[in-house]
Scaffold this active site. Sequence first.
Site, short mmCIF file in Angstrom:
data_model
loop_
_atom_site.label_atom_id
_atom_site.label_comp_id
_atom_site.label_asym_id
_atom_site.label_seq_id
_atom_site.Cartn_x
_atom_site.Cartn_y
_atom_site.Cartn_z
N GLY B 43 0.80 -1.27 0.12
CA GLY B 43 0.20 0.02 0.10
C GLY B 43 0.88 1.36 0.10
O GLY B 43 0.34 2.45 0.03
N CYS B 251 -27.20 -10.35 -15.90
CA CYS B 251 -26.35 -9.90 -17.17
C CYS B 251 -27.49 -10.44 -18.15
O CYS B 251 -28.01 -11.57 -18.15
CB CYS B 251 -25.28 -10.75 -17.55
SG CYS B 251 -24.60 -10.63 -19.19
N CYS B 254 -25.73 -13.49 -20.26
CA CYS B 254 -25.17 -14.76 -19.96
C CYS B 254 -25.93 -15.11 -18.81
O CYS B 254 -25.75 -16.28 -17.90
CB CYS B 254 -23.70 -14.87 -19.72
SG CYS B 254 -23.23 -14.00 -18.13
N CYS B 276 -22.46 -7.95 -18.77
CA CYS B 276 -20.93 -7.91 -17.94
C CYS B 276 -20.07 -7.34 -18.48
O CYS B 276 -19.86 -7.23 -19.77
CB CYS B 276 -20.55 -9.66 -18.01
SG CYS B 276 -21.41 -10.72 -17.47
N CYS B 282 -18.38 -13.11 -19.47
CA CYS B 282 -19.42 -13.29 -20.30
C CYS B 282 -19.50 -14.58 -21.41
O CYS B 282 -20.31 -15.36 -21.44
CB CYS B 282 -19.82 -11.92 -20.62
SG CYS B 282 -21.70 -12.03 -21.02
ZN ZN Z 1 -22.57 -11.76 -19.14
#
Ligand code: ZN
Lengths: 262, 303, 226
Positions: B43, B251, B254, B276, B282
């Site tokens: 970090g 989605c 998909c 997606c 996807c």
């Molecule tokens: Zn998708």
Amino acid sequence: MIQGETNGPLLSVRGVTHMYGKRIGCADVHFDLYPGEVMGIVGESGSGKSTLLNCLAGHLVPDRGEVLFEMRDGAVKDTVTMSEPERRMLGRTDWAFVHQHARDGLRMNVSAGGNVGERLMAVGARHYGGIRAEAVDWLDRVEIAESRVDDRPTQFSGGMQQRLQIARNLVTGPRLVFMDEPTGGLDVSVQARLLDLLRGLVREMGLSAIIVTHDLAVVRLLADRLMVMKDGQVVETGLTDQVLDDPQHAYTQLLVSSVLQV
Amino acid sequence: MMDLRENGPETATEMTDYNFAYLDEQTKRMIRRAILKGLAIPGYQVPFASREMPMPYGWGTGGVQVSAATLTPEDTFKVIDQGADDTTNAVSIRKFFERTAGVATTEETSKASVIQTRHRIPEEPLREDQILVYQVPIPEPLRFLEPSEVETRKMHSLEEYGLMHVKLYEDISRHGAIATAYAYPVKVEGRYVMDPSPIPKFDNPKLEMAAIQLFGAGREQRIYALPPWCRVVSLDFEDYPFEASKADAPCDLCGADDSYLDEVIMDDSGTRMFVCSDTDYCASRRAAGHVGAQGAIEQEGAA
Amino acid sequence: MIEIEGVAKTFTLHNQGCVVIPVMQGATLSVARGDCVGLIGASGAGKSTLMRMIYGNYLAAEGRIVVDGVDVVQAPPREILALRRETLGYVSQFLRVVPRVPTLDVVAEPLLVLGVDAEVARNRARALLTRLRIPERLWALSPTSFSGGEQQRVNIARGFAHDYPALLLDEPTASLDAANRDTVLELIEEAKARGAAIIGIFHDEAARERVCDRVVDVSAYTPRAA
Ligand SMILES: [Zn+2]
Ligand SMILES: Nc1ncnc2c1ncn2[C@@H]1O[C@H](COP(=O)(O)OP(=O)(O)O)[C@@H](O)[C@H]1O
Ligand SMILES: [Mg+2]
């Protein structure tokens, strides 16, 4: 002012000296400040008031001298030699610094509530509702309406900005407040309101304060004790009314007779 | 953990015009040192001497330099831009390394060993033999409220992070909720507050992962890193806890209900669909037979 | 309660050729609890100067001024402030207040700084303002806009808010009408009765006769030109 429980001074300043190259900022300053005391520092522009204040508040490193502060646990520490994290922690808990120019002491792009809440969040507050409630409470104490909590300081008048700065500083219950010309640049009626507010807060919270100003009327109303500076040196100290009404040093006499335009 | 073999000039025989991966060996060594330091101090923003790259800033020159210092000839490289492999930006960076390093490239997340990304973390969990390289525009999470670099460095070194919560406070006071949706600040290993680059906050929980994550900011000359399974906590308030939100829909192609979605306007009448943002995710779901609400229609049309 | 011994005062005007003006020498007097001593002497003889030295407002050049065990000449500011807060009250000739503060709070303030409950302090202030005939409609206003006589009565009310064991009164009855003058003298008598040691300057001879147990002529301490 009500005296604190401990008998020792809250702040002991021992031989504090700060040079700007060959030029004297402030030289060999000594004094003790006890809990609940308000001390004024007066002198004409360039006399070393701000330099001294910044040395005391950890913004400048003195070339010589000690600034002994009594911590909450009673231990006395030299803030000049303590570690920077520790000093900065004091800077956002036990100390407050009210700048002459609000823009130096406020975050102008953050709401009033955020400005007041910052110190709380800095010491670990993580409840939004609680932080906001405390901010509103403090705005109320400095006479800023709750409805302004989400407004930015840029939308505030000069007097309101100063009051916001005070709220932002006092929210963590500091024990020592440094003020550099807190009423400078404000017109007289606004000044009066601010002074009244400061007096009330100092009394209620039992604050100790060091106020730098060139305005003798301000110290007469706010300060118990007075320190007069000239060319970086302290030329006279004493009870505020005594120094103003029966000045001993030639320079103070000039200052008081307002022959000097300070 | 990380493969930091030196790539001598002999590996660059087929690329007579360029050093392997464009940068000279000394520069890559310098960048690798910064990366190692970053991994050692999770970090923490490590300064490095950013080089001119043959692409403008904002095109991911920080990520490109980190990738260049990380890639070996055996690596398989993938580039995504907001989840997609086929944007101009992604394509040109992929081409750049095909040309200068001769590495294999892929669009499949699982086949890649080094993935450079702009503003997304792939949906498919990454493995410990993979490296994710982020392009970072503004590495300093405190910059928004504190313009002074000197001051922000001090704040990091002294762990003074109250200001970070001021930003979130402002969000809630203005929008009624933490409106920060991208570049949502995190605290790493209980120490440094870090900007995870402008990934959606949906991706924040994924920052704790098996793969090494490297962050490169070219213009600002900073590199920082997260070693595998490093603790990464999104900042929040007790009464406004962090939420990894996304559009509340599956989605349309998909049917996935666990992936970050882009809203796409389909036609002039404003028909919209959610798809997606991770195109590979996807596509592989659809290849495996998953179908979303509009996926079937599309197949019909294609038939 | 108040012991003054061999007190001298000089003013040095640094900016006027460093002139040194001796104004008092060898001042000696003592005031017991319940006693009221009047200071007399011609105008310029040093009555107010002596009173201001006792209060710590002027710095004595020599001598001892012991109030309730504290030597004001030597004590650090902190001790003088505590003395003023708890023990030594002072009604000056002029009221000096923060602008904008309501009269009621101006009067209650000496009690508030002692930590007295705000309502208790305000009740005491109300009672005093009533006795001194300040109309109630003025209580919420700042006394800065009041007439000279009204300001003087607010000043007296403030000076009597706390039961100071020692009191300094610089012409408390000047510019008051007969009724208010009588009230002030009553207040002084009450203070004496509860054991306060009082030093007062009264031009009004009848008032002096009524409240003072004895008088001290400060002209006796005026330095003789060498
Ligand atoms: Zn998708
Ligand atoms: N940053 C600086 N660099 C050099 N000299 C300075 C600086 N700040 C103040 N001084 C000098 O130090 C002296 C004290 O100044 P300062 O502390 O600002 O006085 P004040 O606050 O009483 O106006 C002056 O001679 C001033 O010119
Ligand atoms: Mg100054």
